[in-house]
Design an enzyme around this catalytic site. Sequence first.
Site, short mmCIF file in Angstrom:
data_model
loop_
_atom_site.label_atom_id
_atom_site.label_comp_id
_atom_site.label_asym_id
_atom_site.label_seq_id
_atom_site.Cartn_x
_atom_site.Cartn_y
_atom_site.Cartn_z
N ARG A 1 -1.83 35.77 13.03
CA ARG A 1 -1.19 34.49 13.40
C ARG A 1 -1.22 34.46 14.91
O ARG A 1 -0.34 34.98 15.57
CB ARG A 1 0.24 34.45 12.88
CG ARG A 1 0.34 34.39 11.37
CD ARG A 1 1.61 33.69 10.97
NE ARG A 1 1.85 33.74 9.54
CZ ARG A 1 1.32 32.89 8.67
NH1 ARG A 1 0.49 31.95 9.07
NH2 ARG A 1 1.63 32.98 7.39
N ASP B 1 -2.96 25.37 7.11
CA ASP B 1 -2.60 24.26 7.99
C ASP B 1 -2.60 24.64 9.49
O ASP B 1 -3.18 23.93 10.32
CB ASP B 1 -1.20 23.79 7.55
CG ASP B 1 -0.77 22.56 8.29
OD1 ASP B 1 -1.57 21.63 8.39
OD2 ASP B 1 0.38 22.54 8.78
N GLY C 1 -1.91 33.02 7.28
CA GLY C 1 -1.46 33.79 6.11
C GLY C 1 -2.63 34.04 5.17
O GLY C 1 -3.37 33.11 4.84
N THR D 1 -4.86 28.62 1.60
CA THR D 1 -3.45 28.98 1.77
C THR D 1 -2.75 28.81 0.43
O THR D 1 -3.11 27.92 -0.35
CB THR D 1 -2.75 28.08 2.81
OG1 THR D 1 -1.33 28.21 2.65
CG2 THR D 1 -3.07 26.60 2.66
N ASP E 1 0.05 27.64 0.13
CA ASP E 1 0.98 26.51 0.26
C ASP E 1 0.40 25.18 -0.25
O ASP E 1 1.16 24.24 -0.54
CB ASP E 1 1.40 26.32 1.72
CG ASP E 1 2.08 27.55 2.30
OD1 ASP E 1 2.53 28.40 1.51
OD2 ASP E 1 2.14 27.67 3.53
N ARG F 1 6.40 27.37 2.80
CA ARG F 1 6.78 26.96 4.16
C ARG F 1 7.56 25.64 4.13
O ARG F 1 8.56 25.59 3.43
CB ARG F 1 5.53 26.84 5.03
CG ARG F 1 5.81 27.06 6.50
CD ARG F 1 4.55 26.97 7.31
NE ARG F 1 3.77 28.18 7.26
CZ ARG F 1 4.00 29.25 8.01
NH1 ARG F 1 4.95 29.25 8.86
NH2 ARG F 1 3.24 30.32 7.91
N ASP G 1 -0.89 22.87 1.42
CA ASP G 1 -0.43 21.76 2.27
C ASP G 1 -1.52 21.29 3.24
O ASP G 1 -1.24 20.99 4.40
CB ASP G 1 0.82 22.21 3.05
CG ASP G 1 0.57 23.46 3.88
OD1 ASP G 1 -0.46 24.11 3.70
OD2 ASP G 1 1.43 23.78 4.73
O1 F6P Z 1 1.49 30.00 4.78
C1 F6P Z 1 1.56 30.96 3.78
C2 F6P Z 1 2.93 31.59 3.78
O2 F6P Z 1 2.97 32.60 2.79
C3 F6P Z 1 4.10 30.64 3.60
O3 F6P Z 1 4.30 30.26 2.27
C4 F6P Z 1 5.23 31.42 4.18
O4 F6P Z 1 6.27 30.57 4.65
C5 F6P Z 1 4.57 32.12 5.34
O5 F6P Z 1 3.18 32.19 5.02
C6 F6P Z 1 5.06 33.50 5.65
O6 F6P Z 1 4.48 33.86 6.85
P1 F6P Z 1 4.33 35.36 7.38
O7 F6P Z 1 3.27 36.02 6.55
O8 F6P Z 1 3.88 35.20 8.79
O9 F6P Z 1 5.67 35.98 7.25
#
Ligand code: F6P
Length: 332
Positions: free
Chosen positions: A82, A113, A21, A136, A138, A182, A140
């Site tokens: 991803r 992460d 992300g 990130t 998050d 997340r 985390d």
């Molecule tokens: O890891 C960052 C994040 O924004 C999380 O907070 C969220 O759950 C996820 O990515 C969303 O993922 P995507 O961009 O793949 O929908």
Amino acid sequence: MQTQYMRTPVLSNVAVLTSGGDAPGMNAAIRAVVRSGAAHGIETIGIRRGYAGLCQGELTALSARGVGNILQRGGTCLETSRHQDMKTPEGRQKAIATLKRNGIEGLVIIGGDGTLHGAAALARDCPVPIMCVPSTIDNDVYGTDYTIGFDTAVNTAVSAIDRIRDTAESLPRLFFIEVMGREHGFLALEVAIACGADDVLIPEVHRNIDVLCKTLTDSFRRGKISPLVVVAEGEAPGGAVEIASEVKARLGIDYRVCVLGFIQRGGPPTARDRVLASKLGAAAVEALMEGRAGYLAGEVKGEIVFTPLDEAASKNKPLDSSKVQLASMLAI
Ligand code: F6P
């Protein structure tokens, strides 16, 4: 008098990629890698689209001038993906082949992460030294107090909630605000303290609906007319929408839900994120110059700390329980 000197470069080049992300401040970290490298006579090669581009050999030259004017921009100029290929030996071999074919001597990986897990796996097989920089929204990631992008996301959410407060108080209503994060509640907890939420629901401190209903009933009894609950997206299946409807089923109170969503991932990074990204990007390059391999460059209590990738990927960062207590104490 201190002697000023330029270190003899042990590397002629490094590559850099962003993965997972995107987070505000990734561009500032890329700039720091390129310019700290240039300061030591090291050339930087950008890898587009994260691990996908690494496997497919999508390389682009990055110059000190070329990364001008990106410091203040959200997202990542290298794009990201991803990509699951670092989970397989075949995928890692493709990545290593790209690095070898292009004569890459060091690799800086910027991400959160999931990215870190991929980097730890790659570093076990890869002859090219790897350093990670945590980024990130998050927060985390073990091995750093804060990840690049977290501070911006907190501020974005808080300024959105300040606006919601205006309507919540004018047409008195109970509000549930869902924030990202997340499976973790770092973002929700920080936001809840900063916006004075009446309650915060996070996966680390799971509470049942009855306890939440009691908190809300107490808030109304104390004279609050528009209580606000911050919900971490990972707290419960269905998120804030589901929780709010369960509360209505028990208390019969009208409510509104706002899912802040991807607004939290964009926007110009805060000064704090820019500074953190600048420090960690430069630290990663300097660590490679010193011969380090397989570490996360983080900041703990204001100091740069290097944590082995396997340790950073396998350990869970603990939530600060004193912040949970603080949020609750101040919500009276
Ligand atoms: O890891 C960052 C994040 O924004 C999380 O907070 C969220 O759950 C996820 O990515 C969303 O993922 P995507 O961009 O793949 O929908």
